[in-house]
Write a protein that holds these residues in place. Structure first.
Motif, PDB file in Angstrom:
ATOM      1  N   THR A 181       0.826  -1.217   0.000  1.00 36.63           N
ATOM      2  CA  THR A 181       0.000   0.000   0.000  1.00 36.63           C
ATOM      3  C   THR A 181       0.858   1.265   0.000  1.00 36.63           C
ATOM      4  OG1 THR A 181      -0.181  -0.174   2.406  1.00 36.63           O
ATOM      5  CG2 THR A 181      -2.006  -1.055   1.096  1.00 36.63           C
ATOM      6  N   ASP A 182       2.089   1.178   0.496  1.00 34.40           N
ATOM      7  CA  ASP A 182       3.019   2.316   0.442  1.00 34.40           C
ATOM      8  C   ASP A 182       3.813   2.307  -0.857  1.00 34.40           C
ATOM      9  OD1 ASP A 182       2.244   3.235   2.954  1.00 34.40           O
ATOM     10  OD2 ASP A 182       3.763   2.037   3.993  1.00 34.40           O
ATOM     11  N   ALA A 183       4.161   1.135  -1.340  1.00 36.08           N
ATOM     12  CA  ALA A 183       4.984   1.021  -2.548  1.00 36.08           C
ATOM     13  C   ALA A 183       4.278   1.599  -3.775  1.00 36.08           C
ATOM     14  CB  ALA A 183       5.361  -0.437  -2.796  1.00 36.08           C
ATOM     15  N   VAL A 184       2.952   1.549  -3.829  1.00 37.28           N
ATOM     16  CA  VAL A 184       2.250   2.094  -4.999  1.00 37.28           C
ATOM     17  C   VAL A 184       2.418   3.607  -5.116  1.00 37.28           C
ATOM     18  CG1 VAL A 184       0.552   0.241  -5.109  1.00 37.28           C
ATOM     19  CG2 VAL A 184       0.032   2.287  -3.784  1.00 37.28           C
ATOM     20  N   LYS A 185       2.821   4.277  -4.034  1.00 36.39           N
ATOM     21  CA  LYS A 185       3.035   5.733  -4.045  1.00 36.39           C
ATOM     22  C   LYS A 185       4.442   6.095  -4.528  1.00 36.39           C
ATOM     23  CE  LYS A 185       0.020   5.981  -0.058  1.00 36.39           C
ATOM     24  NZ  LYS A 185       0.026   6.052   1.389  1.00 36.39           N
ATOM     25  N   VAL A 232      10.785  10.323  -0.905  1.00 36.49           N
ATOM     26  CA  VAL A 232       9.894  11.461  -1.165  1.00 36.49           C
ATOM     27  C   VAL A 232       8.853  11.015  -2.188  1.00 36.49           C
ATOM     28  CG1 VAL A 232       9.754  13.824  -2.020  1.00 36.49           C
ATOM     29  CG2 VAL A 232      11.738  13.096  -0.673  1.00 36.49           C
ATOM     30  N   VAL A 233       7.587  10.971  -1.765  1.00 36.88           N
ATOM     31  CA  VAL A 233       6.516  10.576  -2.690  1.00 36.88           C
ATOM     32  C   VAL A 233       5.754  11.791  -3.209  1.00 36.88           C
ATOM     33  CG1 VAL A 233       6.254   8.243  -1.769  1.00 36.88           C
ATOM     34  CG2 VAL A 233       4.906  10.109  -0.794  1.00 36.88           C
ATOM     35  N   ALA A 234       5.899  12.937  -2.531  1.00 35.25           N
ATOM     36  CA  ALA A 234       5.284  14.185  -2.990  1.00 35.25           C
ATOM     37  C   ALA A 234       5.987  15.323  -2.275  1.00 35.25           C
ATOM     38  CB  ALA A 234       3.791  14.200  -2.672  1.00 35.25           C
ATOM     39  N   GLU A 235       6.116  16.459  -2.950  1.00 37.43           N
ATOM     40  CA  GLU A 235       6.698  17.622  -2.297  1.00 37.43           C
ATOM     41  C   GLU A 235       6.140  18.893  -2.917  1.00 37.43           C
ATOM     42  OE1 GLU A 235      10.970  17.946  -2.656  1.00 37.43           O
ATOM     43  OE2 GLU A 235      10.928  17.064  -4.638  1.00 37.43           O
ATOM     44  N   ALA A 241      12.366   8.928  -7.749  1.00 39.51           N
ATOM     45  CA  ALA A 241      12.082   9.665  -6.504  1.00 39.51           C
ATOM     46  C   ALA A 241      13.339   9.767  -5.646  1.00 39.51           C
ATOM     47  CB  ALA A 241      10.973   8.966  -5.727  1.00 39.51           C
ATOM     48  N   LYS A 242      13.471  10.893  -4.935  1.00 36.92           N
ATOM     49  CA  LYS A 242      14.583  11.093  -4.009  1.00 36.92           C
ATOM     50  C   LYS A 242      14.445  10.162  -2.823  1.00 36.92           C
ATOM     51  CE  LYS A 242      14.357  15.618  -3.513  1.00 36.92           C
ATOM     52  NZ  LYS A 242      14.518  16.973  -3.013  1.00 36.92           N
ATOM     53  N   ASN A 264       0.346  13.116   5.591  1.00 42.21           N
ATOM     54  CA  ASN A 264       0.974  11.889   6.072  1.00 42.21           C
ATOM     55  C   ASN A 264       0.531  11.700   7.519  1.00 42.21           C
ATOM     56  OD1 ASN A 264       2.637  13.580   7.662  1.00 42.21           O
ATOM     57  ND2 ASN A 264       4.300  13.495   6.189  1.00 42.21           N
ATOM     58  N   ASP A 265       1.192  10.856   8.264  1.00 42.23           N
ATOM     59  CA  ASP A 265       0.787  10.592   9.648  1.00 42.23           C
ATOM     60  C   ASP A 265       1.106  11.741  10.590  1.00 42.23           C
ATOM     61  OD1 ASP A 265      -0.041   8.114   8.814  1.00 42.23           O
ATOM     62  OD2 ASP A 265       1.778   7.084   9.473  1.00 42.23           O
ATOM     63  N   ILE A 266       1.920  12.696  10.151  1.00 43.66           N
ATOM     64  CA  ILE A 266       2.378  13.765  11.035  1.00 43.66           C
ATOM     65  C   ILE A 266       1.708  15.103  10.751  1.00 43.66           C
ATOM     66  CG2 ILE A 266       4.438  15.064  11.762  1.00 43.66           C
ATOM     67  CD1 ILE A 266       6.030  12.508  10.934  1.00 43.66           C
ATOM     68  N   GLU A 267       1.550  15.442   9.487  1.00 46.41           N
ATOM     69  CA  GLU A 267       1.020  16.750   9.127  1.00 46.41           C
ATOM     70  C   GLU A 267       0.233  16.681   7.828  1.00 46.41           C
ATOM     71  OE1 GLU A 267       4.644  18.965   9.121  1.00 46.41           O
ATOM     72  OE2 GLU A 267       5.381  18.005   7.315  1.00 46.41           O
ATOM     73  N   ALA A 268      -0.522  17.769   7.577  1.00 44.97           N
ATOM     74  CA  ALA A 268      -1.346  17.818   6.371  1.00 44.97           C
ATOM     75  C   ALA A 268      -1.276  19.215   5.761  1.00 44.97           C
ATOM     76  CB  ALA A 268      -2.800  17.475   6.702  1.00 44.97           C
ATOM     77  N   GLU A 269      -1.299  19.259   4.450  1.00 44.76           N
ATOM     78  CA  GLU A 269      -1.325  20.518   3.722  1.00 44.76           C
ATOM     79  C   GLU A 269      -2.748  21.068   3.730  1.00 44.76           C
ATOM     80  OE1 GLU A 269      -0.387  22.059  -0.832  1.00 44.76           O
ATOM     81  OE2 GLU A 269      -0.796  19.941  -0.457  1.00 44.76           O
ATOM     82  N   VAL A 270      -2.897  22.362   4.037  1.00 39.34           N
ATOM     83  CA  VAL A 270      -4.208  23.006   4.030  1.00 39.34           C
ATOM     84  C   VAL A 270      -4.324  23.838   2.758  1.00 39.34           C
ATOM     85  CG1 VAL A 270      -5.759  24.599   5.214  1.00 39.34           C
ATOM     86  CG2 VAL A 270      -4.264  23.090   6.545  1.00 39.34           C
TER      87      VAL A 270
END
Length: 190
Positions: free
Chosen positions: A40-44, A114-117, A49-50, A157-163
């Protein structure tokens, strides 16, 4: 063939059948990192990717790039006895060989990929978010009172979210609000 002996499979003299492994040879300068991810993580994860290789024994993180996400998974039993579908991800070092020369075959490293930045994003702690009427919301503190605020969330992610919408920069939010927190209730910081 030349190379460094990584493993010796047959340590003493004996009659060995044809095709039996005797030794494993390799080039320590041509190492790659193989790490298994939950499927489920590998598909991302995307090739290119860095990757950051941490806790490898040296100072700081080593940098790498994902070369391959293998197309086939496998079942692995976790430490808790749970069957998990795993996928190998192959990473190449992008640092000069001199920086990681002490690493060897089958050494342990922790990997972050890094899956998204994005730059200049407004973010909140994941613990401040909750679902209200099917949408993400937070409690914002203004003038000593909690105010329910619906928000639109982007990457998370589990720690923070973009608003993306619904919250101003610098706003104070309540992390892990209890069921005692409601719209317009009086609150004070701890």
């Amino acid at each position: 063939m030349s190379g460094t002996v990584f493993r010796v499979f047959q340590e003493s003299e004996a009659v060995v059948p044809a095709n039996e492994r005797l030794v494993e040879l390799g080039d320590p300068g041509d190492l790659e990192v193989e790490v298994d991810f939950l499927s489920t993580d590998a598909v991302k994860v995307k090739p290119g990717a860095k990757a950051y290789l941490d806790r490898w024994g040296g100072d700081g993180s080593l940098l790498g790039r994902v070369r391959l996400v293998e197309p086939s998974g496998f079942t692995k039993i976790s430490a808790l006895g749970v069957e998990e579908q795993r996928v190998n991800v192959i990473i190449d070092f992008t640092e000069p060989r001199e920086k990681w020369t002490r690493l060897g075959d089958a050494f342990r490293v922790d990997v972050r990929i890094v899956v998204a930045e994005a730059e200049n994003v407004l973010k909140v702690p994941a613990g401040a978010l909750f679902r209200q009427a099917g949408a993400w919301s937070v409690f914002v503190v203004q003038n000593g009172r909690a105010h329910l605020r619906p928000v639109e969330i982007g990457m998370q992610n589990d720690i923070e979210a973009e608003v993306l919408r619904g919250l101003d920069e610098g706003a104070t939010v309540i992390a892990y609000p209890s069921d005692k927190i409601r719209d317009h209730v009086s609150v004070r910081p701890r």
